[in-house]
Design an enzyme around this catalytic site. Sequence first.
Site, short mmCIF file in Angstrom:
data_model
loop_
_atom_site.label_atom_id
_atom_site.label_comp_id
_atom_site.label_asym_id
_atom_site.label_seq_id
_atom_site.Cartn_x
_atom_site.Cartn_y
_atom_site.Cartn_z
N TYR A 147 54.76 -21.22 56.26
CA TYR A 147 53.88 -21.44 55.06
C TYR A 147 52.57 -21.34 55.70
O TYR A 147 52.22 -22.15 56.88
CB TYR A 147 54.49 -22.72 54.43
CG TYR A 147 53.56 -23.15 53.19
CD1 TYR A 147 53.61 -22.46 52.19
CD2 TYR A 147 52.44 -24.16 53.20
CE1 TYR A 147 53.06 -22.74 51.03
CE2 TYR A 147 51.87 -24.59 52.12
CZ TYR A 147 52.21 -23.73 50.80
OH TYR A 147 51.30 -23.96 49.58
N ASP A 241 48.29 -20.73 63.01
CA ASP A 241 48.03 -21.75 61.91
C ASP A 241 48.52 -23.30 62.60
O ASP A 241 49.70 -23.39 62.67
CB ASP A 241 48.84 -21.35 60.83
CG ASP A 241 48.80 -22.44 59.56
OD1 ASP A 241 48.25 -23.47 59.62
OD2 ASP A 241 49.32 -22.05 58.63
N LYS A 269 45.12 -30.90 57.13
CA LYS A 269 45.73 -32.08 57.19
C LYS A 269 44.89 -33.28 58.25
O LYS A 269 44.02 -33.66 57.68
CB LYS A 269 47.44 -31.71 57.86
CG LYS A 269 47.92 -30.99 56.85
CD LYS A 269 49.39 -30.89 56.72
CE LYS A 269 49.75 -30.23 55.49
NZ LYS A 269 50.47 -28.86 55.63
C1 LIG Z 1 50.12 -27.39 54.70
C2 LIG Z 1 49.90 -26.34 55.37
C3 LIG Z 1 49.25 -25.38 54.92
C4 LIG Z 1 48.54 -25.47 53.48
O1 LIG Z 1 47.54 -26.50 53.55
P1 LIG Z 1 46.95 -27.08 52.31
O2 LIG Z 1 45.95 -28.24 52.42
O3 LIG Z 1 48.31 -27.68 51.38
O4 LIG Z 1 46.43 -26.10 51.45
C5 LIG Z 1 49.11 -24.13 55.77
N1 LIG Z 1 49.67 -24.01 56.79
C6 LIG Z 1 50.61 -24.73 57.25
C7 LIG Z 1 51.18 -24.86 58.42
C8 LIG Z 1 50.77 -26.13 56.52
O5 LIG Z 1 51.70 -27.03 57.10
#
Ligand SMILES: *Cc1c(COP(=O)(O)O)cnc(C)c1O
Length: 426
Positions: A147, A241, A269
């Site tokens: 994601y 990411d 995060k």
């Molecule tokens: C949570 C998450 C996102 C998206 O972040 P948001 O602040 O919810 O837009 C993107 N990449 C990874 C790996 C994530 O865990």
Amino acid sequence: MTNHTLTNSEQLFSASKKYIPGGVNSPVRAFNSVGGTPVFIKRAKGAYLFDENDNSYVDLINSWGPMILGHAHPEVIKAVTEQIQHSFTYGTPTAKELEMAKLICEMVPDLDIVRMVNSGTEACMSAIRLARGYTGKKKIIKFAGCYHGHHDSFLVQAGSGALTLGSPNSPGVPEETASNTLIASYNDLESVRALFDLHDDIACVIIEPVAGNMGCIVPEEGFLSGIKELCHRNGALFVLDEVMTGFRLAPGGAQQLFDIRADIICFGKIIGGGMPVGAFGGKREIFEHLAPLGPVYQAGTLSGNPVAMSAGIATLTILKDNPSIYVDLEETVKTLHKELDTILDEKGIDHTINSIGSMISIFYLEGQVKSFSDAKSTNTKLFSRIFHHGLKSGIYMPPSNYESWFLGQGIGEVEIEKILNTFRTF
Ligand SMILES: *Cc1c(COP(=O)(O)O)cnc(C)c1O
């Protein structure tokens, strides 16, 4: 066992559904995959959430990652309280942004330069725009089950056509956009090689260095470095990411833990300490293409606002100065892993536990889990029952079997025992 009545949550949820789509501002919170009524949380402290009826829960979500220091950490509260006396945002450069950028570049190995944004989604979508602008190429490769936020380019699933072009997995995503996203399989380097063999206009590969959005899946030895090599041999950028893994797996994230370096790194995060913050950074030479230095556009009215920076600086500083936090959380996860394994064995429940650092997830299936296709055979019905048994016992697990647990500071022996007991009494 305390009496966990949900009356207030039920009332709030039905009222919320009138004014908020589905009653929630992010879909997973609606409990669709586990059924029942989401528990409305009123406050939190340390390792505990408290609902509207003042029932307490050991928090295994930690806001999906950010709260690694536990809730309402006094030093973070102090930093934010001091800043808000002086207003919340100015829309001008501030010394706090410099402090934040320097701190990030000190903690993350070989990071030259970083741009703040307001969410992980923004970080990832800006990273691929920069990769496309820099390379002049159009396609990206992502992995099934990873994601990267809800941008059009990421809401894509593997297509069925011979051309291996992705197709939208949400209405509203144009097929033209989805067709520029190619889908590979996690821990399968050959699937990446095959896509590079078929397509010559690939701008970047984006990957979660440890997957956390299909349960926790750890990369096999040589997988990440193999991707990087394929990228560079084909004139593509290697994008990590680290929205979930950054400052969680180590002060310098997965790059430090696995001794690997990416061209562009995405954060979110933990970097905001609970405020809406994201960032993307990397090599200076690449970021010279980003506005205002270069032509690739990216902007944000509230980006780098001093309140969010204060929470982020306080959080990252504590992590930087206290490496024992990582050691303690890892020890806790190791204990949970071993003990949960034993309990589930004794109960004859098919399961596989994956864990690393302060991340752990249980899949209810036979065999190993190395990719999304493995993860998909988890017994979600069984998970739902365990999840609700957890809620009744005062444990708040993520309400989806495809989400990792994220531990935060404050989980000690009492809380571990509470978690284990929940599984013993299931
Ligand atoms: C949570 C998450 C996102 C998206 O972040 P948001 O602040 O919810 O837009 C993107 N990449 C990874 C790996 C994530 O865990």
